[in-house]
Scaffold this motif. Structure first.
Motif, PDB file in Angstrom:
ATOM      1  N   ALA A 243      -1.721  -2.930   7.630  1.00 49.78           N
ATOM      2  CA  ALA A 243      -1.023  -5.068   8.311  1.00 49.78           C
ATOM      3  C   ALA A 243      -2.523  -5.083   8.430  1.00 49.78           C
ATOM      4  O   ALA A 243      -3.210  -6.292   8.241  1.00 49.78           O
ATOM      5  CB  ALA A 243      -0.245  -4.668   9.129  1.00 49.78           C
ATOM      6  N   ILE A 244      -3.510  -4.581   9.565  1.00 51.05           N
ATOM      7  CA  ILE A 244      -4.669  -4.877   9.705  1.00 51.05           C
ATOM      8  C   ILE A 244      -5.391  -4.487   8.301  1.00 51.05           C
ATOM      9  O   ILE A 244      -6.250  -6.224   8.142  1.00 51.05           O
ATOM     10  CB  ILE A 244      -5.093  -3.206  10.346  1.00 51.05           C
ATOM     11  CG1 ILE A 244      -4.883  -3.251  11.330  1.00 51.05           C
ATOM     12  CG2 ILE A 244      -6.986  -3.631  10.615  1.00 51.05           C
ATOM     13  CD1 ILE A 244      -5.052  -1.960  12.668  1.00 51.05           C
ATOM     14  N   PHE A 245      -5.321  -4.572   7.322  1.00 52.53           N
ATOM     15  CA  PHE A 245      -6.638  -4.368   6.390  1.00 52.53           C
ATOM     16  C   PHE A 245      -6.705  -6.223   5.710  1.00 52.53           C
ATOM     17  O   PHE A 245      -6.674  -7.215   5.068  1.00 52.53           O
ATOM     18  CB  PHE A 245      -6.306  -3.826   5.038  1.00 52.53           C
ATOM     19  CG  PHE A 245      -7.745  -2.200   5.592  1.00 52.53           C
ATOM     20  CD1 PHE A 245      -8.565  -2.359   5.704  1.00 52.53           C
ATOM     21  CD2 PHE A 245      -6.362  -1.717   6.035  1.00 52.53           C
ATOM     22  CE1 PHE A 245      -9.195  -0.706   5.438  1.00 52.53           C
ATOM     23  CE2 PHE A 245      -7.030  -0.278   6.670  1.00 52.53           C
ATOM     24  CZ  PHE A 245      -8.348  -0.125   6.763  1.00 52.53           C
ATOM     25  N   ARG A 246      -4.760  -5.897   6.022  1.00 51.62           N
ATOM     26  CA  ARG A 246      -4.225  -7.413   4.928  1.00 51.62           C
ATOM     27  C   ARG A 246      -4.076  -8.557   5.996  1.00 51.62           C
ATOM     28  O   ARG A 246      -4.389  -9.679   5.462  1.00 51.62           O
ATOM     29  CB  ARG A 246      -2.674  -6.812   5.230  1.00 51.62           C
ATOM     30  CG  ARG A 246      -1.956  -5.902   3.486  1.00 51.62           C
ATOM     31  CD  ARG A 246      -0.785  -6.330   3.049  1.00 51.62           C
ATOM     32  NE  ARG A 246       0.400  -6.509   4.425  1.00 51.62           N
ATOM     33  CZ  ARG A 246       1.412  -5.232   5.070  1.00 51.62           C
ATOM     34  NH1 ARG A 246       1.000  -4.357   4.450  1.00 51.62           N
ATOM     35  NH2 ARG A 246       2.058  -5.462   5.589  1.00 51.62           N
ATOM     36  N   ALA A 247      -4.448  -8.266   6.779  1.00 54.66           N
ATOM     37  CA  ALA A 247      -4.633  -9.356   7.625  1.00 54.66           C
ATOM     38  C   ALA A 247      -7.152  -9.556   7.884  1.00 54.66           C
ATOM     39  O   ALA A 247      -6.985 -10.506   8.080  1.00 54.66           O
ATOM     40  CB  ALA A 247      -5.072  -9.069   9.415  1.00 54.66           C
ATOM     41  N   GLY A 248      -7.650  -9.334   6.561  1.00 58.82           N
ATOM     42  CA  GLY A 248      -8.830  -9.334   6.373  1.00 58.82           C
ATOM     43  C   GLY A 248      -9.676  -8.852   7.155  1.00 58.82           C
ATOM     44  O   GLY A 248     -10.548  -8.901   7.194  1.00 58.82           O
TER      45      GLY A 248
END
Lengths: 476, 476
Positions: A243-248
């Motif tokens: 999720a951290i990556f998906r948040a950019g």
């Protein structure tokens, strides 16, 4: 032809090549070369040679090749898969005298370094010039950069900066024939024939011996921020990762640690830490860059994500000392866990969103086979190190049943789209599991490549995809 | 055995495999497959097959392998080194029906894509999800991602984001035997045996045919800034390149263009551009990121560097339209230059600080041999495309003397620590120069690897390091 022991005449020739002082034959002298950091395994070589130049390595290899002497190249001996163990005896070629940083080229942001340089020594040397070599395995204070090349090493910062594969530009390699080649060019791009540089990386000393390494460097980022987030379940911690990556946000490290790992650091390393009830897992998250505002913004974004994953607390490291203390937890965890008991360490890697399923599965498999495990690792890369602890397991179960349990763990890893090792290599202790993922076609290609480089099968025999079919006693 | 032509019986079997409609045999139908974008070279295949699945490719390859039919895999035919030219006739396997984006996995930031997808189509599809696939060769609007894999492609953004080598995680490959394998795992790290994925990348269709590709994606940066800097000399422009990195900035693109390149875009593409007297070279510099302040700060740092390199003017693109216009200059330069005359394009790459010496040398060699050249390329990577223009050169000189001149250019490239190709591949037209850099030992290793994958030598014969020794008429 079968492998041969080193004859007195040959030994004399070795002495002439590297000098009397750099040939070891006494059992006491051989002992340090009989093990690496892999479990409690021990295999004595017949002889250790400590050459200092590519020419010396060339002369040694040529003789060994002509005389069917098994040769095991050795870096610092910090490997976790038994890659440096001389399982067929013969000659160990120890690379510790290849310890020079040949050149730091600030104009091109490149460096040429010998394989026996300690990774952290090299990192510090380039850091003094404001540059970053970001490939820092947990063992960076003792491992050699040559071993890192041979294992395709990673470390905590892979998640942002990539593995050693993305930094090695060119390698000087000595082949069993004695030929010395440079595998590529000192360039950031390369489209000139099959990429021998990339083929050598991760080949675990089975194709040739690396005698010089050209790496890419990047500007050192000015600032970083480090936080430790605690979770009530492993699944919640692992779920937050993708999720951290998906948040950019691309953190510069994103490490997972189980509660038990911290408990053992407290116990064995004297760590003072307020380990709260109900906390089962931690993420150690670093972001770096050249702008404090952006770093702060990234931290806030990460925080927002964490809130959605049942994160109980986020501890920010405010000072350099606090950062070092948090890193110490992570870096001393392997040795703390291992000091507790006989153990086996497996190096699983999956697509990162599969981590929650993997860790849940590992615990279920442990319950089924009666073993305890402590997991930590580079969650940002989907790379989880699974330490299996003997604890109260009976010797019989440890030596028989456990293998089936490990096989199930790797089976699950492969089913989730992963593979057996992300950065430790296959070496000796994982090779029996390779057929979980790989077919006869893979083995035939690998063995074919091995034969091209090492037709007599002298280099690091018994590793990766061995045992191979034998021709005489030689693995081919 | 010599290579064989396709017999009527075999042709019938091809038809049964891929369907009547997807086998081409008429000269008119074969014509589009007889050339790529490499100079004016033309070689007709005997037959073109347009399969749609790995199973169809497998069945075709197996038959060709058993019957010694040369097979040339073909992507979009945009290659610049003649890699897709069927120089031994036989069968062209055209991959254009492998045109599906199989999956964009937002959780893992990965995608699975077939090799016949146009690179820009794929980039746009992932951009819609806020993700970036940054490998964008100049031909991105027409080239296939499969061709990019086969050539180890780069493009303007390599300087910050790396080549395709850093994005491909796993490949489905059909071997000449008909075996279908996945080369690795869908993971960010891989230390499980020799890295077949990396070996396939850049192998130019000589080892196997790629039928599916798993790539890594990254978050799309939110903002960018683009500037065009003009210089009075090529050397000043090239000199600024490495200084920008030394200042701690990693631009997302750093492109070099000679004045003549711009002149030809003005002439052939109708560009309206105020080309000032005394300006000889340009750098097109982009920085990107998620924070406008940081981008501005980077631009200022770049500006400060440029001032030290006799930069005459820096033009900032304020609007999207202005950015597109500046990019149009760079992207239409290859076709504009080439529309002018018969030409040859060479793809040189050196450590970036060596660029000023390289470009000076290229001009001196041109003066010596009487040819004009137009240079542009990815200066941030040390990668310069050298377009040699026939212009007024006599046919005799063009066909004889020129080769010596090109050889001198590559000799200089290699002397500067570089290699023959950074991203175009060796293919047909560069192979005669490979012995400038590479020794018999390299050739023996490459040929050995080729034999492991393709023992009958059917796949893309006559490329990279051919002509090889012949066994019968077969290259081995």
């Amino acid at each position: 032809m079968d492998y041969k022991p080193v004859s007195p005449e040959l030994l004399q020739q070795f002495r002439l090549i590297v000098g009397e002082a750099y040939i070891l034959t006494d059992t006491d002298d051989l002992e340090p070369y009989s093990h690496d950091e892999t479990e409690d395994l021990q295999y004595y070589p017949q002889i250790v040679a400590r050459p200092q130049s590519a020419d010396e390595v060339s002369a040694l290899l040529k003789l060994c090749n002509e005389n069917y002497i098994p040769v095991t190249p050795r870096g610092a001996g910090t490997g976790l898969s038994g890659g440096a163990l001389p399982v067929k005896r013969g000659l160990v070629i120890a690379m510790e005298r290849f310890n020079k940083i040949v050149k730091i080229d600030e104009e091109n942001l490149q460096a040429t370094v010998e394989p026996g340089v300690i990774t952290e020594v090299f990192m510090d040397a380039v850091a003094e010039k404001g540059l970053l070599y970001p490939v820092d395995p947990a063992s960076k204070g003792s491992c050699f950069i040559g071993g890192n090349v041979s294992h395709g090493s990673g470390g905590p910062r892979v998640v942002k900066y990539g593995t050693i594969r993305e930094y090695v530009l060119n390698l000087q390699v000595v082949l069993p024939s004695g030929d010395i080649i440079w595998t590529g060019a000192n360039t950031l791009k390369y489209a000139s024939g099959y990429n021998l540089t990339q083929l050598m990386i991760g080949s675990e000393g089975t194709l040739g011996i690396v005698t010089a390494i050209v790496v890419k460097l990047i500007p050192q980022p000015k600032y970083n921020a480090l936080m430790l987030a605690s979770f009530t379940t492993n699944e919640a911690a692992c779920g937050a990762v993708s999720a951290i990556f998906r948040a950019g946000v691309i953190p510069s490290t994103l490490e997972f640690m189980e509660r038990k790992g911290i408990e053992w650091v407290i116990k064995f390393d004297g760590l003072v830490f307020d380990l709260k009830d109900g906390i089962e897992a931690f993420l150690l998250i670093e972001v770096d860059g050249n702008n404090q505002d952006v770093i702060l913004e990234n931290c806030e974004q990460v925080n927002t994500v964490l809130e959605n994953f049942d994160c109980k607390e986020v501890l920010f490291a405010d000072t350099t000392a606090q950062k070092e203390e948090l890193w110490r937890i992570r870096r001393t965890m392997p040795v703390s866990v291992k000091s507790n008991s006989v153990y086996k360490e497996e190096d699983t890697v999956v697509p990162r969103a599969a981590l929650p399923v993997l860790i849940k599965g590992i615990k279920e498999i442990g319950a089924k086979y009666g073993f305890e495990s402590v997991c930590y690792g580079h969650a940002g890369d989907g790379n989880l190190h699974v330490n299996i602890i003997k604890g109260n397991m009976s010797d019989i179960d440890w030596n028989t049943k456990l293998k089936d349990g490990i096989r199930e763990i790797f089976k699950l890893t492969v089913d989730l789209g992963g593979t057996l090792s992300g950065e430790h290599g296959i070496g000796l202790v994982q090779k029996d599991y390779m057929n979980i993922k790989y077919t006869d076609v893979h083995f035939a290609l690998w063995r074919g490549i091995k034969q091209v480089f090492d037709p007599n099968g002298i280099l690091n025999p018994g590793k990766i995809f061995a045992p191979s079919p034998l021709k005489g006693g030689i693995e081919v």
